[in-house]
Design an enzyme around this catalytic site. Structure first.
Site, PDB file in Angstrom:
ATOM      1  N   HIS A 552       0.851  -1.185   0.000  1.00  0.00           N
ATOM      2  CA  HIS A 552       0.000   0.000   0.000  1.00  0.00           C
ATOM      3  C   HIS A 552       0.891   1.241   0.000  1.00  0.00           C
ATOM      4  O   HIS A 552       2.115   1.141   0.111  1.00  0.00           O
ATOM      5  CB  HIS A 552      -0.890   0.021   1.250  1.00  0.00           C
ATOM      6  CG  HIS A 552      -0.109   0.103   2.529  1.00  0.00           C
ATOM      7  ND1 HIS A 552       0.589  -0.973   3.045  1.00  0.00           N
ATOM      8  CD2 HIS A 552       0.127   1.145   3.380  1.00  0.00           C
ATOM      9  CE1 HIS A 552       1.206  -0.608   4.165  1.00  0.00           C
ATOM     10  NE2 HIS A 552       0.939   0.676   4.378  1.00  0.00           N
ATOM     11  N   ASP A 554       0.935   5.260   1.897  1.00  0.00           N
ATOM     12  CA  ASP A 554       0.379   5.809   3.133  1.00  0.00           C
ATOM     13  C   ASP A 554      -0.557   6.997   2.939  1.00  0.00           C
ATOM     14  O   ASP A 554      -1.369   7.275   3.820  1.00  0.00           O
ATOM     15  CB  ASP A 554       1.512   6.210   4.086  1.00  0.00           C
ATOM     16  CG  ASP A 554       2.165   4.998   4.739  1.00  0.00           C
ATOM     17  OD1 ASP A 554       1.533   3.924   4.763  1.00  0.00           O
ATOM     18  OD2 ASP A 554       3.314   5.122   5.204  1.00  0.00           O
ATOM     19  N   HIS A 624       4.760   0.013  -0.226  1.00  0.00           N
ATOM     20  CA  HIS A 624       5.503  -0.836   0.700  1.00  0.00           C
ATOM     21  C   HIS A 624       4.564  -1.795   1.415  1.00  0.00           C
ATOM     22  O   HIS A 624       3.343  -1.636   1.390  1.00  0.00           O
ATOM     23  CB  HIS A 624       6.248   0.023   1.731  1.00  0.00           C
ATOM     24  CG  HIS A 624       5.332   0.895   2.532  1.00  0.00           C
ATOM     25  ND1 HIS A 624       4.862   2.114   2.061  1.00  0.00           N
ATOM     26  CD2 HIS A 624       4.763   0.747   3.777  1.00  0.00           C
ATOM     27  CE1 HIS A 624       4.069   2.670   2.968  1.00  0.00           C
ATOM     28  NE2 HIS A 624       3.979   1.851   4.014  1.00  0.00           N
ATOM     29  N   ARG A 634       6.916  -9.508  16.174  1.00  0.00           N
ATOM     30  CA  ARG A 634       7.641  -8.377  15.571  1.00  0.00           C
ATOM     31  C   ARG A 634       7.044  -7.089  16.134  1.00  0.00           C
ATOM     32  O   ARG A 634       5.864  -6.807  15.967  1.00  0.00           O
ATOM     33  CB  ARG A 634       7.474  -8.429  14.057  1.00  0.00           C
ATOM     34  CG  ARG A 634       8.052  -7.277  13.249  1.00  0.00           C
ATOM     35  CD  ARG A 634       7.545  -7.470  11.826  1.00  0.00           C
ATOM     36  NE  ARG A 634       8.161  -6.604  10.853  1.00  0.00           N
ATOM     37  CZ  ARG A 634       7.736  -5.396  10.520  1.00  0.00           C
ATOM     38  NH1 ARG A 634       6.691  -4.879  11.164  1.00  0.00           N
ATOM     39  NH2 ARG A 634       8.341  -4.703   9.565  1.00  0.00           N
TER      40      ARG A 634
END
Length: 679
Positions: A552, A554, A624, A634
């Site tokens: 996507h 931002d 990204h 994570r």
């Protein structure tokens, strides 16, 4: 006996009338759609397909019937020739009667096909195709499921679940690339996109054929679009129930609304499904491509005509003027622009003039918009005709309207990092892009551990995503928390206040690094700050083919099929820069990746580790995502920034007040210590 015959004859008459009526009556698509949704709720997928496919056909038939009948009746009863009011009224009445008769003979009473706005919006947004793809998948008809999913996705490229569904279809046996078709593709846009692809490959002859096809279909679509405008009008900004209108005022207002609608066909035909903004310079760009394609295949007469036509839209454009002169010199004579464009622009001009009069009559404001925004100059070295640069400039017009206070600047990077120990390890060149960088040692190992412990104590599932535990993938659990929330926990004693303060301070450190490194020369404000963890769900990691976070951008809606990114809601259009500061690397998968606009071609991959930060501009230049986290957890600080103070993060401002209050309290305590207590 005669009585029986009469009875039988009566029954046959009723049967024949019913048969004739049913053949001329189209089932309303809203009723069919409702039946399809009901069938879906009870798991009857055969009926889902039956009803919704019929609803889609009915929707299309209603639309096409209105177009055909309006065009037919317009030709039969023209308004072009009349000298008296009664003659005008005679034509209007006859056209209305013709239209009503034509439509009712084709689809039945028009009252049957009056549909509420909500259903109409569902069809415009292609929502029925979402039900269809799910039903076809349940029925194991995967080729049809793939086509329905692809069709829905074209109008809803931000739909996360559909992105995952499409990836799953591509991995299934029996599903081929040819099955991913857009069932609702607009012919003129489909031909144009295909022409651009051939043009990029240097196949200029075939490209020219497709561009010509696209133009023919564009002008045909324009006729249909204008015909659809000749329906009931909303009379925006006017309430006709509150005061009386004269005959001519009422006709004037109605016709002005129709003119507005027809004038907007320019935007409608240049707008992709599901988007709000049109492709910039769409129609003139056809002639730009054609003039260079014809030059490449040595058809200079055609190239000259297309160059002259382009100049009708952009009079005096330097690069095309030079091309036109080049063609004329080579041929030894001048030429004429193409007639279809001349007529089109003459009508456009007349409509603009009428709209100025009509809107003034209605007491409204009308401003003629520039529908033909130029895509920019071209290189005209050595008087060789210029072509496009291989990419259609699909910059949404909305981007040109800079209504915010954002400080525009030329992209730069390489400014000071401000803090000792922080290291730049990868710049834009290393990452094969623009306005992107990777920094190491932004925070220490101890700080990583402290923030990770803070995350374990304060984060909740689905924070920031309306409580959805797995907003991006069903194979991972997502948890998050904000700066203000951690400070509240610290003030209540539920976590160390120093840890909450560390979160606040580290995010500020990240902001200063991004602002300085990218040489913004203006203040970068927080737009949203999130401490997040993604945890692989045991037992759901085998044969995973999805991402932890799909590709996507931002601040715009990424449309991989068209290689576009649309700066319009629901995207956070005010976000200008983004940063991800990682707290650990002891997990499997989870690499941060940059891709091309196609959302497939990976241009760079970054493995998270404690203290590593990725920073980048938030637009379509930096698509990204995150590869699947297949084992472990994570954790990272995800931060988005804006150059517009109007969009500062509210929770951050509240956190600033909390920090200021704590500091004031500390100073007061230090100033009022009892000497005896100090001993």
């Amino acid at each position: 006996m005669d009585v029986n015959l009469l009875q039988i004859g009566g029954v046959l008459t009723i049967f024949l009338q019913t048969l004739l009526l049913s053949s001329a009556t189209l089932e309303p698509y809203d009723l069919l759609y409702h039946n399809g949704i009901e069938a879906f709720s009870r798991g009857d997928y055969i009926d889902v397909v039956r009803y919704i496919e019929k609803a889609l056909r009915s929707f299309t038939e209603v639309r096409e019937t209105k177009i055909r009948c309006r065009l037919k009746c317009k030709d039969q009863h023209s308004l072009d020739r009349f000298t008296m009011d009664l003659q005008l009224f005679d034509v209007v009445l006859r056209r209305a009667a013709c239209l009503n008769d034509c439509i009712e003979r084709k689809i039945g009473p028009q009252s049957m096909h009056k549909v509420n706005e909500e259903v109409t919006q569902d069809f415009n947004r292609r929502v029925p195709y979402n039900y269809l793809q799910l039903a076809y998948r349940k029925l194991k008809q995967l080729d049809k499921a793939a086509a329905a999913a692809h069709t829905y996705f074209q109008a809803n490229p931000e739909h996360v679940e559909m992105i995952q569904d499409l990836e799953q279809y591509k991995a299934l046996e029996g599903v081929e690339e040819k099955h991913f078709i857009d069932r609702e593709a607009r012919p003129h846009q489909r031909a144009f996109s295909a022409g651009v692809k051939l043009y990029d490959k240097g196949e200029y002859g075939r490209a020219a054929t497709l561009f010509e096809q696209a133009l023919a279909e564009y002008y045909q679509a324009d006729v249909k679009c204008r015909a659809l405008c000749e329906g009931p009008q909303h009379f925006e900004e006017q309430d006709h129930a509150l005061y009386r209108y004269s005959l001519y005022e009422l006709i004037s207002d109605h016709y002005t609304q129709i003119l507005h609608c027809q004038h907007e066909c320019v935007r409608d035909l240049a707008t992709r499904p599901g988007r709000l903004s049109p492709m910039e310079n769409y129609l003139p760009l056809h002639y730009d491509y054609l003039q260079f394609a014809y030059f490449q295949v040595n058809k200079l007469e055609e190239a000259l005509a297309c160059a002259l036509t382009y100049l009708l839209f952009h009079n005096g454009e330097e690069f095309m003027t030079e091309n036109m002169e080049y063609y004329a010199d080579m041929l030894g004579h001048g030429g004429k622009p193409r007639q279809e464009a001349v007529q089109y622009l003459e009508r456009h001009k007349q409509e603009s003039e009428l709209l100025l009069i009509g809107t003034a009559t209605m007491g409204l404001a009308y401003t003629e918009g520039n529908y033909w925004n130029s895509p920019g100059g071209r290189d005209n070295t050595d008087r060789i005709p210029s072509g496009t640069d291989g990419e259609v400039e699909y910059v949404p017009i909305s981007e040109k309207r800079n209504t915010s206070m954002t400080v525009l600047h030329e992209p730069r990077e390489g400014g000071p990092l401000l803090y000792d120990g922080v290291r730049l390890v990868l710049n834009s060149d290393d990452l094969n892009g623009t306005q992107r960088a990777v920094f190491d040692d932004v925070i220490s190992q101890d700080q990583c551990l402290e923030l990770k412990h803070l995350a374990h104590t304060t984060t909740i599932a689905g924070d920031g995503y309306r409580g959805k535990m797995s907003p991006h993938t069903p194979n991972e659990k997502f948890e998050g928390t904000t700066v203000l929330k951690t400070l509240q926990y610290g003030y209540e004693g539920r976590v160390p206040l120093t840890s909450a303060r560390l979160f606040y301070d580290i995010s500020e450190k990240a902001r200063q690094i991004i602002e300085s490194y990218f040489i913004l020369n203006s203040t970068l404000y927080f737009s949203y700050t999130h401490l997040v963890c993604r945890t692989a769900i045991p037992g759901q990691q085998e044969l995973r083919n999805d991402l932890s976070h799909p590709i996507h951008a931002d601040n715009c809606l990424l449309d991989p099929e068209a290689s576009e990114c649309w700066k319009e809601p629901p995207a956070y259009t005010y976000r200008d820069y983004s940063a991800l500061l990682y707290l650990n690397g002891d997990f499997d998968g989870g690499e941060f990746i940059f891709t091309e606009m196609d959302a497939k071609t990976v241009t760079a991959s970054v493995k998270p580790s404690c203290g590593r930060m990725v920073g980048f501009s938030s637009g379509g230049e930096n698509p990204h995502g995150v590869r699947a986290v297949t084992r472990g957890q994570r954790c990272a600080l995800a931060i988005w920034f804006t150059l517009d103070p109007l969009y500062r993060e509210l929770e951050r401002l509240q956190a600033d007040e909390v920090i200021q209050a704590l500091e004031n309290q500390l100073h007061w305590a230090q100033d009022h210590i009892n000497p005896k207590d100090e001993l």
